[in-house]
Enzyme design. Structure first.
Site, short mmCIF file in Angstrom:
data_model
loop_
_atom_site.label_atom_id
_atom_site.label_comp_id
_atom_site.label_asym_id
_atom_site.label_seq_id
_atom_site.Cartn_x
_atom_site.Cartn_y
_atom_site.Cartn_z
N SER B 84 0.80 -1.23 0.00
CA SER B 84 0.00 0.00 0.00
C SER B 84 0.84 1.27 0.00
O SER B 84 0.33 2.34 -0.30
CB SER B 84 -0.95 0.01 1.20
N LYS B 121 0.66 4.29 7.10
CA LYS B 121 0.00 5.16 6.12
C LYS B 121 0.56 6.57 6.26
O LYS B 121 1.18 6.92 7.25
CB LYS B 121 -1.52 5.20 6.39
#
Lengths: 448, 168
Positions: B84, B121
């Site tokens: 990701s 993230k």
């Protein structure tokens, strides 16, 4: 009484050159639900859930999360006796992961060490800090406690409570108040209150909450009409000494703000070293018992060397499970005076094997073995024997030192005698062990 | 200023014996951590005889901890799973150092627990001022939805990512 603000320092005495008396201030900092909290830091699914950590061998509850406490799970409760409906309600149990707890403890203690002039690590999750004199630079010690709490929370994910008092005993009580009364947000300074307010708090606490006053003592005190902490504080110290002990007299003094527990220097060395464990599964053969005995012995000898002692006597014991009365019972220990006091793992091992041979009886299901080293004396006072092989002895000392160094650096039992066994089929049950999140590259928490 | 650094993952020598030894004894705070580093020349300059010409050039050995770990007690390592964050050069299998003592700000790569899972993230302030955890993989944008902090039942910013180690 309250002299924590700089303005209350007696300036008149400064002017005359007399030194203002430094107030003693201790803080007791401890981590809330330490073991369970450590687990939740790395597994967020455990946050806010009822969780218990089990003792070695997954036998009993040794730690509970706040939610598990709320369910009514008791400390020390055997796991197999915990009602099934709790488990259905999502109660989780983990094996104790001491590698993780030790690492987290080390982090907490390192951070605390940077936030006070002096520190005493009291246990894996408790620490005394010496705040004496800090009132001169900090407006409020309670605020400093809040700062400590915030920093530990942010840096480690663990929550601590801070209690502040003029003696260790009072700091411990203040910590108890901080823990039980959310209005203090986890940091409470007993000395910042007026005498009346202090009296109110101390009257509300059961005398059993005082540091060092155990269950039996509590009963005896209550029989004398000493029910609350305040009652004990007001008791006549001399009378307490006569009826109980010097130790309890000191406690009374400490409750009255006279610090007695500062000057105690190093704790005395252990007079005996015990190493015993229950087995993870039932053991019947002498070979398995020998492995276990030699493993526990190695641990005991390591402790012996760590405190710089030698042992003159060795005791080995084995027993079956006394809680299973339907199977044949056997419980025996023998002691042996050593020809020469020693701290050598190999020499002690030879004795232990011989003693086990005498002890062992076939046909029993063994559950536990124990090793005890007694008759300890300082290594430096060793008697030199007449026919001593000095060179051989020095070699042995180096071997044992190497054993300790390697095991300290690479984890216990990295190096061991072959007799202690490699597979250790008898060793502890740890059916639900979390990962060594902080100490093993292969066990890091994963992020996605 | 010389900083002594120990690996954050260094297994502490914390046998219970040590606690016992310290019990009742207020020792100095700030116990100096044991440094694994050695100077190139370990022996001091001899008092007599010809001094080593290299003595003036003693340098310290390089220690990766110095690059990776600024605050040992607050630094943890985590391992990356998934793709990701490949546009931020965070790849599957990487080990990230995470410093919990840094206050997370928008723009930081963070580790956060979000509804029970740990994520790595970019902490971002999106239009309307909403804070969110945003993946960085332009090729697989649909696979990694934006996680809005105000939509989570429980979300904790766990720490700020300060570096990555990859072994081949």
């Amino acid at each position: 009484m309250d002299t924590t603000t700089p303005s209350s320092v007696n300036t008149a005495s400064l002017a005359t050159g007399a030194r203002p008396r430094l107030q003693t201030r201790f803080a007791l900092v401890d981590v809330n639900n330490f073991y369970c909290s450590c687990e939740a830091v790395f597994d967020p699914r455990l946050v806010g859930k009822p969780l218990v950590v089990l003792s070695n061998n997954d036998g009993c509850v040794v730690a509970r999360s706040a939610e598990a406490k709320a369910l009514g799970i008791k400390m020390g409760q055997p796991w197999h006796l915990v009602p099934r409906e709790f488990k259905a309600q999502g109660l989780k149990a983990l094996s104790s992961n001491y590698t993780l707890y030790a690492d987290m403890s080390h982090r907490v203690m390192t951070i605390l060490g940077g936030m006070a002039p002096r520190q005493e690590v009291y246990s894996i999750d408790e620490c005394f800090l010496d705040f004496s004199g800090m009132g001169l630079i900090t407006t409020s010690l309670r605020d400093h406690g809040l700062l400590i709490r915030n920093r530990i929370q942010q840096w480690t994910g663990l929550t601590v409570c801070v209690g502040i008092g003029s003696t260790k005993t009072r700091a411990k009580l203040a910590n108890h108040i901080a823990k039980k009364n959310p209005q203090w947000a986890g940091s409470f300074d007993l000395e910042s209150l007026s005498i009346d307010e202090q009296q109110q708090w101390l009257s509300s606490l059961d005398v059993g909450e005082v540091w060092g006053v155990g269950g039996r003592l509590t009963e005896q005190l209550k029989a004398m009409g000493i029910n609350t902490v305040q009652d004990l504080k007001e008791a006549n110290p001399k009378r307490i000494r006569g009826q109980f002990s010097v130790v309890l007299e000191r406690t009374v003094e400490e409750l009255n703000g006279i610090s007695c527990l500062v000057l105690e220097e190093l704790s005395p060395k252990k007079q005996q070293i015990l190493s015993s464990r229950s087995f993870g599964r039932h053991v019947t053969s002498e070979a398995d018992l020998r492995e276990a005995v030699l493993t526990y012995l190695a641990r005991a000898a390591e402790k012996l060397r760590a405190q710089g002692s030698i042992a003159g006597m060795l005791q080995v014991g084995i027993r079956t499970n006394p809680f299973k009365p339907d199977v044949p019972q056997y419980n025996k220990a023998i002691s042996c005076k050593l020809a020469e006091a020693t701290d050598d793992t190999l020499v002690l091992g030879q004795y232990a094997i011989r003693m086990l041979k005498q002890l062992y009886r076939e046909g029993y299901i063994y559950q536990k073995a124990s090793i005890m080293l007694t008759d300890l004396s300082p290594r430096t006072e060793r008697q030199i024997t007449l026919f001593e092989d000095t060179a051989g002895r020095e070699k042995r000392e180096r071997l044992n030192a190497a054993l300790d160094t390697v095991n300290r650096r690479y984890g216990s039992r990295t190096l061991q005698t072959a007799g202690a066994g490699i597979h250790k089929s008898w060793s502890m049950k740890r059916g639900n062990l979390s990962a060594a999140y902080t100490t093993d590259w292969r066990s890091l928490p994963t992020v996605q | 200023m010389q900083r002594t650094l120990i690996p954050a993952t260094h297994t502490p020598q914390f046998p219970s014996a040590m606690f016992r030894r310290n019990a009742f004894h207020l020792g100095p705070a700030h116990p100096e951590p044991i440094s694994q580093r050695l100077p190139l020349i370990a022996s001091p300059c001899p008092q007599a005889g010809f001094p080593s010409p290299a003595a003036d050039y003693v340098e310290e050995t390089l220690d990766l901890n110095e690059l990776m770990v600024r605050n040992p007690p607050a630094t943890f390592f985590v391992r990356v799973r998934g793709e990701s964050m490949v546009d931020a050069r965070v790849f599957e299998g990487d080990m990230l150092s995470v410093d919990r003592s840094i206050e997370p700000r928008p723009g930081h790569i963070v580790v956060a627990s979000y509804s029970g899972d740990l994520y790595v993230k970019r902490l971002s302030r999106l239009s309307g001022g909403r804070l969110a955890l945003v993946s960085e993989n332009a090729a697989l944008r649909d696979e990694y939805p934006i996680l809005y902090l105000d939509q989570a039942e429980d979300c904790t910013l766990w720490g700020v990512v300060t570096g990555s180690v990859r072994r081949f």
